[in-house]
Design an enzyme around this catalytic site. Structure first.
Site, mmCIF file in Angstrom:
data_model
loop_
_atom_site.group_PDB
_atom_site.id
_atom_site.type_symbol
_atom_site.label_atom_id
_atom_site.label_comp_id
_atom_site.label_asym_id
_atom_site.label_seq_id
_atom_site.Cartn_x
_atom_site.Cartn_y
_atom_site.Cartn_z
ATOM 1 N N GLU A 142 31.157 63.929 62.097
ATOM 2 C CA GLU A 142 32.338 64.644 61.597
ATOM 3 C C GLU A 142 33.432 64.783 62.659
ATOM 4 O OE1 GLU A 142 31.189 68.340 59.743
ATOM 5 O OE2 GLU A 142 30.731 67.321 57.874
ATOM 6 N N GLU A 314 26.015 63.998 53.544
ATOM 7 C CA GLU A 314 25.471 65.358 53.512
ATOM 8 C C GLU A 314 25.838 65.984 52.175
ATOM 9 O OE1 GLU A 314 26.742 67.663 56.877
ATOM 10 O OE2 GLU A 314 26.287 66.079 58.318
HETATM 11 C C1 GAL Z 1 28.535 69.706 58.390
HETATM 12 C C2 GAL Z 1 27.889 69.153 59.641
HETATM 13 C C3 GAL Z 1 26.411 69.455 59.703
HETATM 14 C C4 GAL Z 1 26.150 70.881 59.320
HETATM 15 C C5 GAL Z 1 26.687 71.130 57.950
HETATM 16 C C6 GAL Z 1 26.425 72.519 57.434
HETATM 17 O O1 GAL Z 1 29.869 69.982 58.627
HETATM 18 O O2 GAL Z 1 28.064 67.761 59.729
HETATM 19 O O3 GAL Z 1 25.940 69.214 61.007
HETATM 20 O O4 GAL Z 1 26.729 71.727 60.251
HETATM 21 O O5 GAL Z 1 28.081 70.932 57.961
HETATM 22 O O6 GAL Z 1 26.918 72.707 56.141
#
Ligand code: GAL
Length: 664
Positions: A142, A314
Site C-alpha cells: 500500500e 485484501e
Molecule cells: C491495509 C493494510 C494491511 C492492514 C489492513 C487492515 O491497509 O494493507 O496491512 O493494515 O489495512 O484493515
C-alpha cells in the site's frame, strides 16, 4: 477465479502452520500472501539473514497445495536501519519527521533507503525467485498509506529540483509556465526552488501541482527498481502491488504500467464510515457498505494493467479496527463482496487476514479465524464461496468466463484530481466525490462502467463520461472528437476543459493568448463558461432534468451558448444548467447522484443502451456470458431487468444480501 488469504506465519507457533495450511485448502483457498512486513525477522541484524522460518513456511504452504504471493518487505524498515540512517524517514507537511514504531516511515526520495529497498528486494528474490510455490510477487505494501507520499525531506527537495530541471530545461521556461511573475515569485535558478509547503498562505498552484507530479514519479521510480529486480530473478512470475481505495496521492496508472497485476484492498464498511457520505448514508450502509464503493474500485483497477489482470488482495472479513466506527458486516456480506469482485473481473479474492492477531496494533481487526483458531463468520462465508466457485466452473456449458467489456467509459485521471484538490474554489468541491456520484448514477441504472485513464482508447464505448476533468490533453481531445464523430454520447461535468497542464486558464485565440473554459472542448460542447460560482451549504438551485426535479448545489457555471446548442435544463434565472450539442451534453453545476442519474437516463437512451432504474440496493453486472445480480438491501428484491430463466446460482427474487447468476 480463486480465493486467497493474507497470512503471517511469523505471528504464530511453527507447530500451527501445517494445520493452518490444511484448513486454508479445505476452505477453497489457493493462494496465500506472505512476508510484506517481515523485514526485521528476515534480517534481525544488518546483513545477517534468517531464512529457515520463511523457507519452512513456504514449503508448508506449498505442500498443502497452496501458491504463495511473496512480498518485498520494504513497507516496514527495521529499527536498526532507521538508527543507521535517521534522515531516511519522511518529513510530514508540518515539517516533522515520521517516527519509528508503526510502518511506512520511509521517504521515497532518500537515495540511501532506495539502495536498501533494492538490497532487501534482491535478497528475497534470490531466495524465492525460482521457488515452485511462488505464483506472484507483491512490491512493498500500500504505497502512500498513512499520508506518506508527500515528504518535506531534504532528499525530496533536491530531487524535486532535479525533476524540474529535467522537465523545463531552463528556469525561464518554468517561470513562464507557472506564472511566477505573480506575487514576485520569479526564480533565477532551479536551486532556488523549495517544496511548496509551510508558506504563509496558499503556495503557487502550478508549483504544488508539479510537486504532486514529482512525488508521484518518486513512487513510480521506487516501485520500478523493485520490479526490475523481481523480473531479473523471478522471470515469468507476475508482479503486483496492492493499491488502496479512494487514494489518489500518486498516479496509479503510472505505477501499474510496470506491473502485471493490479490489486487493491477493499474494506467496504471502514471506507463507508470514513468517506464523504452523508450521515444518513453511513447509517443506511453501515453493515453492508455502500454498494458502489467496491465496484468503483474494481472498475478502476481493471483498467490499470495492460491485459486487465486484477485481484482483490485484501478483502474485509468482519469488523476492522481503523475506522471511526467499526460495525460488523451483516451475515452474507463477505460472500456478496467476494462475488461482486468476481463479477467485475477479479482473478483472485484474498481475505485479510487468516487469523485475527491476538496482539499489537490490529488485535481488534477480525480475520477469517478468531485468535484462538476457531472459525469466525468470514471463514464460513469464504468456504461457501469456495464451494460455489468449484460448483460453477463445473457447469455443463463449460468454464465460466468473466471477461468484462463495459459500454460506458468514465475518465479517471489522477492529475485532474490533484488540480481540483489544489484549487477546489469551494470547501466541498471534492473531485473524488464528484466522480463517485456520477459512477453511482450510472450503476443505479444497471450500466456497466470502465474507469479509464485520460489517454485510454475510447473507440469501443457508446457513452463517455468526464465528470471531473479540468485538463484535456491532446490524446483525450482527439479521442473525444472521434467519439463524437461516430455518434458516441459524451457527458461533460462541471469544470471540464477549464485548466491547462500548469493549472492556469486554457490557451485561447484571444489578444491575451488565454481562453475561457471549456478551452479546446468549446467547439464540441457548443458553449463557453463565462463565470463560475461555488454555492455555500443551503444554496441549492432546483432544475428539471428529463421531467425530474433535481438539485444543483456546491457549484454552478453561467454558460454562453453557441447557435444550435440546446438547453435541456435551465436554472431559475434562465441560464442553461444542462446543454446538448449533437452527442455532447454539458452539466453546468454540481449534481448529486439523483441528478447524474437523470442526466444519464437521457444520455443512455441516446446511446441506445438499455438502462433502467433499479430498486435501491440492487446492482447488476454483465461479465462475459454471465449476468450477476446483487442485493445489498435488507428486503427481498426483484426487477424487470432480471432474466426469467432459472439462475445458475441463487434465486429470483433475491433475498436480502443475496446474489443470483445467470448465463445469458
Ligand atoms: C491495509 C493494510 C494491511 C492492514 C489492513 C487492515 O491497509 O494493507 O496491512 O493494515 O489495512 O484493515
Amino acid at each position: 477465479m480463486q480465493l486467497g488469504v493474507c497470512y503471517y506465519p511469523e505471528h504464530w507457533p511453527r507447530a500451527q502452520w501445517a494445520e493452518d495450511a490444511r484448513r486454508m485448502h479445505a476452505m477453497g483457498i489457493r493462494v496465500v500472501r506472505i512476508a510484506e512486513f517481515a523485514w526485521s525477522v528476515i534480517e534481525a541484524e544488518p546483513g545477517v539473514f534468517t531464512w529457515d522460518w520463511l523457507d519452512e513456511a513456504v514449503e508448508t504452504l506449498h505442500a498443502a497445495g497452496l501458491g504463495v504471493v511473496m512480498c518485498t518487505p520494504t513497507a516496514t524498515p527495521p529499527k536498526w536501519l532507521v538508527d543507521r540512517m535517521p534522515d531516511m524517514v519522511a518529513i510530514d507537511l508540518q515539517g516533522r519527521p515520521r517516527g519509528f514504531g508503526s510502518r511506512r516511515h520511509y521517504c521515497f526520495s532518500h537515495a540511501g533507503y532506495r539502495a536498501e529497498s533494492r538490497r532487501i528486494s534482491r535478497a528475497v528474490a534470490e531466495r524465492y525467485g525460482q521457488h515452485p510455490a511462488v505464483v506472484a510477487w507483491q512490491t512493498d505494501n500500500e504505497y502512500g498509506c498513512h499520508d506518506t507520499v508527500l515528504s518535506l525531506s531534504e532528499s525530496a527537495r533536491q530531487g524535486f529540483r532535479r525533476w524540474l530541471a529535467a522537465r523545463y530545461t531552463t528556469i525561464d521556461a518554468l517561470n513562464t509556465a507557472w506564472g511566477t511573475v505573480f506575487w514576485s515569485q520569479v526564480y533565477r535558478s532551479f536551486d532556488e526552488i523549495d517544496l511548496p509547503a509551510l508558506t504563509v498562505t496558499e503556495a503557487h498552484p502550478a508549483h504544488r501541482l508539479d510537486w504532486r507530479r514529482f512525488s508521484s514519479d518518486e513512487v513510480v521510480a521506487f516501485n520500478r527498481e523493485q520490479v526490475a529486480i523481481l523480473r531479473e530473478l523471478s522471470p515469468g512470475r507476475p508482479v503486483s502491488h496492492n493499491f488502496m481505495g479512494f487514494f489518489t496521492e500518486f498516479n496509479h496508472h503510472d505505477v501499474a504500467a510496470d506491473l502485471d497485476i493490479a490489486t487493491w484492498d477493499t474494506y467496504p464498511l471502514g471506507v463507508t464510515q470514513m468517506l464523504f457520505l452523508s450521515a444518513e448514508e453511513k447509517a443506511r450502509w453501515a453493515r453492508t457498505g455502500h454498494p458502489d464503493i467496491p465496484s468503483f474500485h474494481h472498475d478502476l483497477y481493471r483498467g490499470m494493467c495492460r491485459d486487465g489482470r486484477w485481484w482483490v488482495m485484501e478483502q474485509q472479513p468482519g469488523p476492522v479496527n481503523w475506522a471511526h466506527w467499526n460495525p460488523a458486516p451483516e451475515d452474507g456480506m463477505v460472500r456478496l463482496w467476494s462475488w461482486q469482485a468476481f463479477a467485475h473481473g477479479a482473478e483472485v479474492v484474498s481475505y485479510f487476514r487468516w487469523r485475527q492477531a491476538p496482539f499489537a496494533q490490529e488485535q481488534m481487526h477480525t480475520g477469517l479465524l478468531r485468535p484462538d483458531a476457531s472459525e469466525d463468520q468470514g471463514a464460513i462465508e469464504a468456504a461457501q464461496v469456495g464451494a460455489e466457485l468449484a460448483a460453477l466452473t463445473l457447469d455443463e456449458a463449460g468454464p465460466v468466463r468473466l471477461a468484462v467489456q463495459a459500454p460506458v467509459a468514465m475518465v479517471f485521471d489522477y492529475a485532474a484530481i490533484w488540480m481540483l484538490q489544489i484549487q477546489p474554489q469551494g470547501a466541498d468541491f471534492n473531485p473524488l466525490e464528484l466522480q463517485f456520484r456520477a459512477y453511482e448514477g450510472l450503476r443505479r441504472l444497471g450500466l456497466d462502467v470502465d474507469l479509464v485513464p485520460a489517454d485510454a482508447d475510447l473507440s469501443g464505448y457508446r457513452l463517455i463520461v468526464l465528470a471531473a476533468q479540468p485538463q484535456i490533453g491532446a490524446t483525450l481531445q482527439a479521442s473525444l472528437e472521434a467519439a463524437a464523430a461516430r455518434g458516441a454520447q459524451i457527458v461533460l461535468g462541471p469544470r471540464a476543459g477549464s485548466k491547462s497542464e500548469h493549472l492556469s486558464f486554457p490557451a485561447g485565440d484571444s489578444p491575451t493568448g488565454h481562453g475561457l473554459p471549456p478551452g479546446s472542448l468549446a467547439a464540441l460542447a457548443g458553449m463557453q463558461v463565462q463565470r463560475v460560482a461555488s454555492l455555500p451549504p443551503g444554496c441549492a438551485e432546483p432544475v428539471v432534468v428529463g421531467g425530474q426535479s433535481v438539485q444543483i448545489t456546491r457549484w454552478r457555471e453561467d454558460l454562453a451558448l453557441a447557435e444550435g446548442t440546446e438547453v435541456l435544463a435551465a436554472f431559475a434565472d434562465g441560464h442553461a444548467a444542462l446543454t446538448r450539442r449533437g452527442p455532447v451534453r454539458c452539466v453546468a453545476g454540481w449534481l448529486d447522484t439523483d441528478g447524474w442519474q437523470a442526466v444519464f437516463t437521457g444520455a443512455a437512451a441516446d446511446a441506445g443502451l438499455a438502462a433502467q432504474a433499479l430498486p435501491e440496493g440492487l446492482r447488476l453486472s454483465r461479465a462475459g456470458d454471465l449476468l450477476l445480480a446483487f442485493n445489498f438491501s435488507d428486503r427481498c428484491l426483484d426487477a424487470p431487468a432480471l432474466p426469467t430463466a432459472a439462475p445458475l446460482l441463487g434465486q429470483r427474487p433475491l433475498p436480502p444480501r443475496g446474489l443470483a447468476i445467470w448465463r445469458t
